[in-house]
Design an enzyme around this catalytic site. Structure first.
Site, PDB file in Angstrom:
ATOM      1  N   ARG A 227     141.393 -24.754 -11.221  1.00  0.00           N
ATOM      2  CA  ARG A 227     141.140 -25.078 -12.573  1.00  0.00           C
ATOM      3  C   ARG A 227     142.477 -25.043 -13.362  1.00  0.00           C
ATOM      4  O   ARG A 227     143.166 -23.960 -13.109  1.00  0.00           O
ATOM      5  CB  ARG A 227     140.140 -24.072 -13.332  1.00  0.00           C
ATOM      6  CG  ARG A 227     138.686 -24.195 -12.806  1.00  0.00           C
ATOM      7  CD  ARG A 227     138.147 -25.444 -13.476  1.00  0.00           C
ATOM      8  NE  ARG A 227     136.655 -25.828 -13.162  1.00  0.00           N
ATOM      9  CZ  ARG A 227     136.184 -26.632 -12.052  1.00  0.00           C
ATOM     10  NH1 ARG A 227     137.165 -27.126 -11.069  1.00  0.00           N
ATOM     11  NH2 ARG A 227     135.040 -26.719 -11.870  1.00  0.00           N
ATOM     12  N   GLU A 256     143.508 -30.338 -19.769  1.00  0.00           N
ATOM     13  CA  GLU A 256     142.165 -30.986 -19.515  1.00  0.00           C
ATOM     14  C   GLU A 256     141.017 -30.451 -20.540  1.00  0.00           C
ATOM     15  O   GLU A 256     141.120 -29.352 -21.088  1.00  0.00           O
ATOM     16  CB  GLU A 256     141.537 -31.017 -18.209  1.00  0.00           C
ATOM     17  CG  GLU A 256     142.473 -31.417 -17.053  1.00  0.00           C
ATOM     18  CD  GLU A 256     141.729 -31.177 -15.621  1.00  0.00           C
ATOM     19  OE1 GLU A 256     140.587 -31.713 -15.705  1.00  0.00           O
ATOM     20  OE2 GLU A 256     142.209 -30.427 -14.815  1.00  0.00           O
ATOM     21  N   HIS A 284     142.404 -34.728 -11.422  1.00  0.00           N
ATOM     22  CA  HIS A 284     140.950 -33.863 -11.076  1.00  0.00           C
ATOM     23  C   HIS A 284     140.192 -34.686 -10.175  1.00  0.00           C
ATOM     24  O   HIS A 284     138.712 -34.962 -10.373  1.00  0.00           O
ATOM     25  CB  HIS A 284     140.110 -33.578 -12.237  1.00  0.00           C
ATOM     26  CG  HIS A 284     139.500 -32.301 -12.244  1.00  0.00           C
ATOM     27  ND1 HIS A 284     139.506 -31.036 -13.059  1.00  0.00           N
ATOM     28  CD2 HIS A 284     138.587 -31.805 -11.181  1.00  0.00           C
ATOM     29  CE1 HIS A 284     138.825 -30.208 -12.790  1.00  0.00           C
ATOM     30  NE2 HIS A 284     138.065 -30.724 -11.707  1.00  0.00           N
TER      31      HIS A 284
END
Length: 310
Positions: A227, A256, A284
């Site tokens: 993440r 993001e 991603h």
């Protein structure tokens, strides 16, 4: 049971659950408020990342028996509230562990061997050999932080490249034939490469910060397919500029959107990451292969059927 599908996924979810006599409804466009208004009508939800399932949402879902996330991360669900309400939480990290592991190795091979740079140069009539001398994976010590599905699959790949693999995890007793378990401090002492395979929690938010980077014994390569907010980007950029981080492979970014669909912030640190020859940046997609799309969906179906079909 009546299930609401809030995101588009592989059609096998619909096909197989209908065959098991579940009632399915799709809603890929309604807003958070609109879904809240009707969520009490459903026994289950299948999601990716479009809508946050917070305390307000979950309390309105009075009849919810399960939430199924097609993927690994569960940070968009208020897990303590869901557990308190007796809602079963289902995810599918088994489905994309192999694609993540291959993506980690692929990004590193591109970065360490300057493959993208050298290819572009040759295509533009530039022939440099000494300047594009590579750095081998063989003999490197790889330090994995997190040793669940993704970490284990990644360790298996690195062991095939002749790397020594160590890992740190909050759970004890996870060592296997591919990797040895060590403390975080031991990992920092020995690793030439650090790769993250952790969820986003209050404990792992900004785990990679100035203190972590300065605590690394060697100059190192860094990989993040976990993440974006596991990393405090400004300190990673500082370390790339100083040479403490030799190169970074980033499939996720701090900037993001929560839905992972795009970037929501632009600043000088991001600009550096996007322009530097020391970085590989992807949108991603580490867990986003054609094969993983099907496997993620199949794992979700199998877990729902196992729990709710008698």
């Amino acid at each position: 049971m009546k299930i609401l599908l809030l995101d588009k996924n592989h059609p096998l979810i619909t096909e197989q659950l209908l065959a098991k006599n579940f009632v399915l409804e799709e809603d890929f466009t309604s807003s958070y408020d609109e879904v809240c208004h009707k969520i009490e009508n459903y026994d289950g939800i299948i999601i990716r990342s479009r809508i946050p399932l917070d305390k307000n949402f979950l309390e309105k879902g009075k009849n919810l028996k399960f939430i199924a996330r097609v993927g690994a991360g569960m940070e968009n669900i208020d897990i303590p509230v869901a557990e308190q309400l007796g809602i079963q939480l289902i995810n599918s990290p088994e489905g994309n562990r192999d694609s993540v592991a291959e993506h980690v190795v692929g990004m590193l091979l591109i970065l360490m061997n300057r493959l993208f740079i050298a290819s572009n140069e040759v295509k533009n009539g530039i022939w440099k050999r000494e300047e594009n001398r590579g750095d081998e994976l063989l003999g490197k010590t790889v330090g994995l932080i997190g040793y669940g599905n993704m970490g284990k699959a990644t360790a298996k790949r690195f062991s095939g490249f002749g790397c020594k693999v160590v890992f740190h995890d909050i759970l004890p007793g996870l060592a296997d034939e591919y990797a040895s378990q060590v403390s975080l401090e031991e990992l920092q002492q020995s690793a030439d490469i650090v790769s993250l395979h952790i969820p986003l929690t209050s404990e792992t938010h900004y785990l990679i910060d100035e203190k972590f980077i300065s605590g690394m014994n060697k100059d190192f390569y860094f990989v993040n397919t976990a993440r974006g907010k596991n990393v405090e980007t400004k300190y990673l950029v500082d370390a790339l500029k100083s040479g403490k981080v030799k190169g970074a492979c980033l499939d996720v970014l701090e900037y993001e959107k929560a839905s992972f669909e795009n970037l929501e912030t632009e600043n000088e640190d991001l600009k550096y990451l996007l322009e530097s020859e020391k970085t590989i940046v992807t949108p991603h997609i580490a867990g986003w292969t054609h094969q993983s799309k099907e496997k993620l969906a199949q794992v979700i179906v199998d877990k729902i059927v196992q729990s709710f079909v008698r």
